[in-house]
Design an enzyme around this catalytic site. Structure first.
Site, PDB file in Angstrom:
ATOM      1  N   HIS A   1       3.678 -10.004   7.163  1.00 26.76           N
ATOM      2  CA  HIS A   1       2.701  -9.069   6.574  1.00 26.76           C
ATOM      3  C   HIS A   1       2.356  -9.391   5.132  1.00 26.76           C
ATOM      4  O   HIS A   1       1.433  -8.793   4.576  1.00 26.76           O
ATOM      5  CB  HIS A   1       3.243  -7.644   6.661  1.00 26.76           C
ATOM      6  CG  HIS A   1       3.684  -7.298   8.045  1.00 26.76           C
ATOM      7  ND1 HIS A   1       5.010  -7.340   8.444  1.00 26.76           N
ATOM      8  CD2 HIS A   1       2.976  -6.981   9.143  1.00 26.76           C
ATOM      9  CE1 HIS A   1       5.083  -7.032   9.728  1.00 26.76           C
ATOM     10  NE2 HIS A   1       3.876  -6.818  10.177  1.00 26.76           N
TER      11      HIS A   1
ATOM     12  N   GLU B   1       1.412  -4.699   4.620  1.00 28.19           N
ATOM     13  CA  GLU B   1       0.344  -5.657   4.292  1.00 28.19           C
ATOM     14  C   GLU B   1      -0.522  -5.129   3.143  1.00 28.19           C
ATOM     15  O   GLU B   1      -0.906  -5.894   2.238  1.00 28.19           O
ATOM     16  CB  GLU B   1      -0.517  -5.916   5.528  1.00 28.19           C
ATOM     17  CG  GLU B   1      -1.590  -6.958   5.254  1.00 28.19           C
ATOM     18  CD  GLU B   1      -2.556  -7.122   6.409  1.00 28.19           C
ATOM     19  OE1 GLU B   1      -2.134  -7.066   7.576  1.00 28.19           O
ATOM     20  OE2 GLU B   1      -3.753  -7.319   6.121  1.00 28.19           O
TER      21      GLU B   1
END
Ligand code: SF4
Length: 348
Positions: A105, A157
């Site tokens: 991520h 993320e």
């Protein structure tokens, strides 16, 4: 790949036209069928991240530390733990000098800095398509743009991308987040996005942003990745035919959660997310004739096969695979790992 108890046919859609479904082969004895979405499961970024941990374990030996879940899937994490991976939340939990892998991520620049301060050997398994969004954020920040990052608050993320340019980035968490934003210069604003969002909801968010900011610029290329949009596209195709859609994936997997939402929006009568086949409630199937099956980008195919076997045992043994795209993308392992693998190979 075909498990005992169920058989799979394959269809690219009506008249062989990828992307359109005109009805599958129904089991005439039971009237029950499964529409199996393709593409589903592992994407190139997840495959690379999981391989990174596996190869690091082989090369350096256990334990290998992994910051955050390498990918958002319970089964994958448990399997790697059994092989000697230790999952931690932050670098400070990693002993000084040890090897740490950063998840698919992505991380903010300060995380690399912390690793350097602790003399950690860091291997970066960030998906290259997430890295691409980081590069866009850095570039637009350097040009002094206001950046509207569409994404889910608190997702790893989003934290990583926002960390590239915190002074320039504002989070827009869906269409309802649009009213809260403020920009310095409405002629110098760009939107970027998390890679695993709903394509349709993101378009809605952008449309709303543009009513407030007509000169809003778009990213140079799609930030929602190919794997996310392909999995959503095929689920949309099968959903109108389905009494229930079962998506295999974990609750913290953004792209898996989105698949259930997309199925419901596209007309499935019900949708459920399960990590494992045994979580399927027989009541979901009680009145169903057609069950759709898909899986998130972090889900190994074995778990889908378990679901198909589970469904076959309940009369859903006629499986038709509906294909709307064929994916061939692969990513090579992180440079730092490849370098050490090469050095180890040359030492024999
Ligand atoms: S879902 Fe997309 S961005 Fe995320 S790891 Fe897979 S390919 Fe990369």
């Amino acid at each position: 790949m075909i498990s005992a108890g169920w058989g799979v046919g394959s269809s690219p859609g009506a008249g062989g036209r990828a992307g359109t479904y005109d009805g599958g082969v129904t089991d005439l004895r039971t009237g029950k069928r499964v529409l199996l979405a393709k593409p589903r499961g592992y994407c190139a970024g997840v495959d690379r991240a999981v391989q990174t941990v596996e190869e690091a374990l082989k090369l350096y030996g256990a334990p290998i530390y992994v910051r955050k879940q390498i990918v958002h899937n319970k089964h994958v994490v448990q399997t790697l733990e059994a092989q000697g991976a230790i999952f931690v939340e932050e670098n400070e939990e990693v002993p000084e000098g040890a090897t740490v892998i950063f998840s698919a991520h992505g991380v903010a620049p300060e995380v690399y800095e912390q690793a350097r301060e602790r003399s950690l050997k860091a291997i970066d398994a960030t998906c290259p398509l997430v890295t691409k969004v980081h590069q866009e954020a850095k570039r637009f920040a350097a040009e002094d743009y206001d950046i509207l990052l569409i994404g889910h608050e608190g997702h790893e993320e989003v934290i990583g991308t926002a960390g590239e340019a915190p002074a320039h980035i504002q989070l827009v968490d869906g269409p309802d987040g649009v009213d809260k934003i403020t920009v310095r210069d409405p002629e110098k604003v760009v939107w970027l996005s998390q890679t695993t969002l709903s394509v349709d909801e993101t378009l809605e968010t952008v449309a709303r942003l543009k009513t407030r900011l007509p000169l809003l610029q778009s990213p140079p290329s799609d930030d929602i990745c190919y794997a996310t949009s392909n999995r959503q596209h095929v689920v949309k195709e099968i959903a109108p035919e389905c009494d229930v859609v079962i998506v295999v994936g974990s609750t913290n997997s953004s792209n898996s959660v989105r698949l259930v939402e997309v199925a419901l929006d596209a007309g499935a009568r019900a949708g459920h997310l399960v990590d494992f086949a045994h979580e399927i409630d027989d009541a979901w199937l009680a009145d169903a004739r057609t069950v759709g099956v898909s899986s998130g980008a972090s889900v190994p195919e074995d778990l889908v096969n378990d679901v198909l076997t589970h469904l076959a045992a309940r009369g859903f043994d006629d499986v038709e695979e509906i294909t709307t795209a064929n994916e061939r993308l692969t990513f090579s392992l992180p440079q730092e790992l490849k370098r050490d693998m090469k050095a180890a190979a040359s030492r024999g």
